[in-house]
Motif scaffolding. Structure first.
Motif, PDB file in Angstrom:
ATOM      1  N   SER A  49     -13.315   6.993  -4.529  1.00 39.59           N
ATOM      2  CA  SER A  49     -14.002   7.029  -3.236  1.00 39.59           C
ATOM      3  C   SER A  49     -13.380   6.028  -2.275  1.00 39.59           C
ATOM      4  CB  SER A  49     -15.483   6.713  -3.426  1.00 39.59           C
ATOM      5  OG  SER A  49     -15.643   5.399  -3.934  1.00 39.59           O
ATOM      6  N   GLY A  50     -13.851   6.084  -1.023  1.00 36.46           N
ATOM      7  CA  GLY A  50     -13.363   5.154  -0.018  1.00 36.46           C
ATOM      8  C   GLY A  50     -12.220   5.728   0.791  1.00 36.46           C
ATOM      9  N   SER A  51     -11.447   4.843   1.426  1.00 30.90           N
ATOM     10  CA  SER A  51     -10.325   5.252   2.274  1.00 30.90           C
ATOM     11  C   SER A  51      -9.032   5.157   1.471  1.00 30.90           C
ATOM     12  CB  SER A  51     -10.239   4.355   3.512  1.00 30.90           C
ATOM     13  OG  SER A  51     -11.400   4.496   4.302  1.00 30.90           O
ATOM     14  N   VAL A  52      -8.367   6.295   1.340  1.00 25.09           N
ATOM     15  CA  VAL A  52      -7.170   6.384   0.506  1.00 25.09           C
ATOM     16  C   VAL A  52      -5.953   6.668   1.385  1.00 25.09           C
ATOM     17  CG1 VAL A  52      -6.081   7.608  -1.419  1.00 25.09           C
ATOM     18  CG2 VAL A  52      -8.564   7.236  -1.407  1.00 25.09           C
ATOM     19  N   ILE A  53      -4.852   5.965   1.115  1.00 27.58           N
ATOM     20  CA  ILE A  53      -3.612   6.197   1.849  1.00 27.58           C
ATOM     21  C   ILE A  53      -3.087   7.582   1.497  1.00 27.58           C
ATOM     22  CG2 ILE A  53      -1.253   5.427   2.264  1.00 27.58           C
ATOM     23  CD1 ILE A  53      -3.299   3.480   3.302  1.00 27.58           C
ATOM     24  N   SER A  54      -2.782   8.384   2.506  1.00 23.80           N
ATOM     25  CA  SER A  54      -2.309   9.747   2.268  1.00 23.80           C
ATOM     26  C   SER A  54      -0.922   9.926   2.840  1.00 23.80           C
ATOM     27  CB  SER A  54      -3.268  10.760   2.902  1.00 23.80           C
ATOM     28  OG  SER A  54      -3.324  10.591   4.298  1.00 23.80           O
ATOM     29  N   ALA A  55      -0.219  10.900   2.283  1.00 21.74           N
ATOM     30  CA  ALA A  55       1.087  11.259   2.847  1.00 21.74           C
ATOM     31  C   ALA A  55       0.838  11.918   4.183  1.00 21.74           C
ATOM     32  CB  ALA A  55       1.815  12.225   1.908  1.00 21.74           C
ATOM     33  N   MET A  56       1.394  11.365   5.225  1.00 19.14           N
ATOM     34  CA  MET A  56       1.140  11.885   6.571  1.00 19.14           C
ATOM     35  C   MET A  56       1.681  13.303   6.687  1.00 19.14           C
ATOM     36  SD  MET A  56       2.090  10.168  10.211  1.00 19.14           S
ATOM     37  CE  MET A  56       1.430  10.805  11.742  1.00 19.14           C
ATOM     38  N   PRO A  57       0.824  14.275   7.009  1.00 26.80           N
ATOM     39  CA  PRO A  57       1.300  15.645   7.114  1.00 26.80           C
ATOM     40  C   PRO A  57       2.356  15.792   8.196  1.00 26.80           C
ATOM     41  CG  PRO A  57      -1.112  15.531   7.199  1.00 26.80           C
ATOM     42  CD  PRO A  57      -0.593  14.143   7.337  1.00 26.80           C
ATOM     43  N   SER A  58       3.299  16.712   7.936  1.00 25.27           N
ATOM     44  CA  SER A  58       4.380  16.925   8.896  1.00 25.27           C
ATOM     45  C   SER A  58       3.855  17.353  10.251  1.00 25.27           C
ATOM     46  CB  SER A  58       5.352  17.971   8.353  1.00 25.27           C
ATOM     47  OG  SER A  58       6.010  17.488   7.208  1.00 25.27           O
ATOM     48  N   ASP A  59       2.803  18.186  10.242  1.00 23.71           N
ATOM     49  CA  ASP A  59       2.290  18.652  11.531  1.00 23.71           C
ATOM     50  C   ASP A  59       1.655  17.515  12.309  1.00 23.71           C
ATOM     51  OD1 ASP A  59       0.131  18.369   9.868  1.00 23.71           O
ATOM     52  OD2 ASP A  59      -0.771  20.310  10.313  1.00 23.71           O
ATOM     53  N   GLY A  60       1.147  16.485  11.596  1.00 19.58           N
ATOM     54  CA  GLY A  60       0.598  15.324  12.286  1.00 19.58           C
ATOM     55  C   GLY A  60       1.689  14.547  13.012  1.00 19.58           C
ATOM     56  N   LEU A  90       0.860  -1.183   0.000  1.00 16.45           N
ATOM     57  CA  LEU A  90       0.000   0.000   0.000  1.00 16.45           C
ATOM     58  C   LEU A  90       0.898   1.235   0.000  1.00 16.45           C
ATOM     59  CD1 LEU A  90      -2.773  -0.916   2.628  1.00 16.45           C
ATOM     60  CD2 LEU A  90      -3.089  -0.619   0.161  1.00 16.45           C
ATOM     61  N   ARG A  91       0.652   2.122  -0.963  1.00 20.73           N
ATOM     62  CA  ARG A  91       1.444   3.342  -1.068  1.00 20.73           C
ATOM     63  C   ARG A  91       0.519   4.554  -1.076  1.00 20.73           C
ATOM     64  NH1 ARG A  91       6.608   1.954  -2.388  1.00 20.73           N
ATOM     65  NH2 ARG A  91       6.939  -0.149  -3.221  1.00 20.73           N
ATOM     66  N   VAL A  92       1.120   5.728  -0.993  1.00 18.00           N
ATOM     67  CA  VAL A  92       0.331   6.960  -1.008  1.00 18.00           C
ATOM     68  C   VAL A  92      -0.515   7.005  -2.278  1.00 18.00           C
ATOM     69  CG1 VAL A  92       0.447   9.476  -1.121  1.00 18.00           C
ATOM     70  CG2 VAL A  92       2.010   8.227   0.369  1.00 18.00           C
ATOM     71  N   GLY A  93      -1.805   7.257  -2.100  1.00 22.71           N
ATOM     72  CA  GLY A  93      -2.732   7.314  -3.232  1.00 22.71           C
ATOM     73  C   GLY A  93      -3.498   6.030  -3.464  1.00 22.71           C
ATOM     74  N   ASP A  94      -3.026   4.920  -2.865  1.00 20.82           N
ATOM     75  CA  ASP A  94      -3.743   3.652  -3.023  1.00 20.82           C
ATOM     76  C   ASP A  94      -5.007   3.658  -2.168  1.00 20.82           C
ATOM     77  OD1 ASP A  94      -1.796   2.750  -4.698  1.00 20.82           O
ATOM     78  OD2 ASP A  94      -0.811   1.451  -3.224  1.00 20.82           O
TER      79      ASP A  94
END
Length: 257
Positions: A79-90, A33-37
């Protein structure tokens, strides 16, 4: 003696949603699983993992709160749940919470901060662009203003150190610097408010900050690192420890390279 039976009921080995989290984490670490998947739909995850829909939904809520996934409403392919690049502030927020709750000894935090910022400052001296230098200069100029309240001074102080870390070009080091610097904010402010000679300390901070900035401008990595480490250790030794814990040993000796 009161009946303690209810207090010692058997506990589950793990909450089911944590097992779902673990399976999703395994897929991310394995590179499946990668960003955008997009994750499989809820119904499919229920079948694949053999868990309840409630467990899947709870796991997805946790991942969304952490910034790992984002939910897209609809029925199309996006649609659905998509893997996102974790924000730096997170990431910084998670680190700040961990540091605040773990109750690390102050000198451990100082040691980590000195090591981190020494490295990122050396990188800044090698890599800083004109835009980076402008971002470092901005809080420096604000700290030079006369009569600045201690809270504002400390906020600009933080911005100065963060700008240097970001100029180093290592995002992880910058995020960790933000977290560690935020973790000591309350301690620094407490010490600052107890000072009877605040203006003298503020003048010292300004002078040390300007020396660090000049070393970055002159592309002197070794000198920049030395100045940053000496600055961090010196302020904690001569101001924070001297005010908050007088008489207590001030910690380890700075390393030499």
């Amino acid at each position: 003696m009161a009946d303690m039976t209810a207090a010692w009921e058997p506990v589950p080995r793990s909450r089911t949603f944590e097992l779902v989290l673990a399976r999703i984490e395994e897929q991310i670490l394995a590179g499946n699983l990668r960003v955008g998947d997009r994750l499989p739909p809820e119904r499919e995850l229920v079948e694949l993992l053999g868990v309840s829909r409630a467990a899947v939904r709870e796991a997805l809520r946790v991942l969304e709160a952490q910034g790992v996934v984002r939910s897209r409403v609809g029925t199309g392919p996006a649609s659905g749940s998509v893997i996102s690049a974790m924000p730096s502030d997170g990431l910084s927020q998670l680190l700040r919470f961990h540091m605040a709750l773990a109750n690390f000894p102050l000198m451990d935090v100082v040691e980590a901060r000195a090591t981190l910022e020494r490295s990122s400052a050396r990188l800044a001296a090698e890599r800083a662009t004109e835009d980076d230098l402008a971002r470092i200069r901005a809080p420096l100029a604000r700290m030079d203003e006369a009569g600045l309240p201690r809270e504002e001074f400390n906020d600009h102080d933080t911005a100065f150190h963060v700008a240097i870390a970001e100029a180093g070009g290592n995002r992880l080091m910058a995020d960790m610097t933000i977290a560690v610097r935020s973790a000591v904010r309350h301690t620094l402010l407490t010490a600052f408010h107890k000072l009877s000679d605040w203006e003298a300390v503020a003048a010292r901070l300004r002078a040390e900050h300007h020396a660090i900035y000049d070393a970055i401008v002159d592309h002197q990595p070794q000198r920049t690192g030395d100045l940053v480490e000496a600055h961090i250790r010196g302020i904690h030794r001569d101001v924070v420890m001297a005010v908050l814990e007088p008489g207590k040993p001030s910690g380890r000796t700075p390393r030499r390279e």
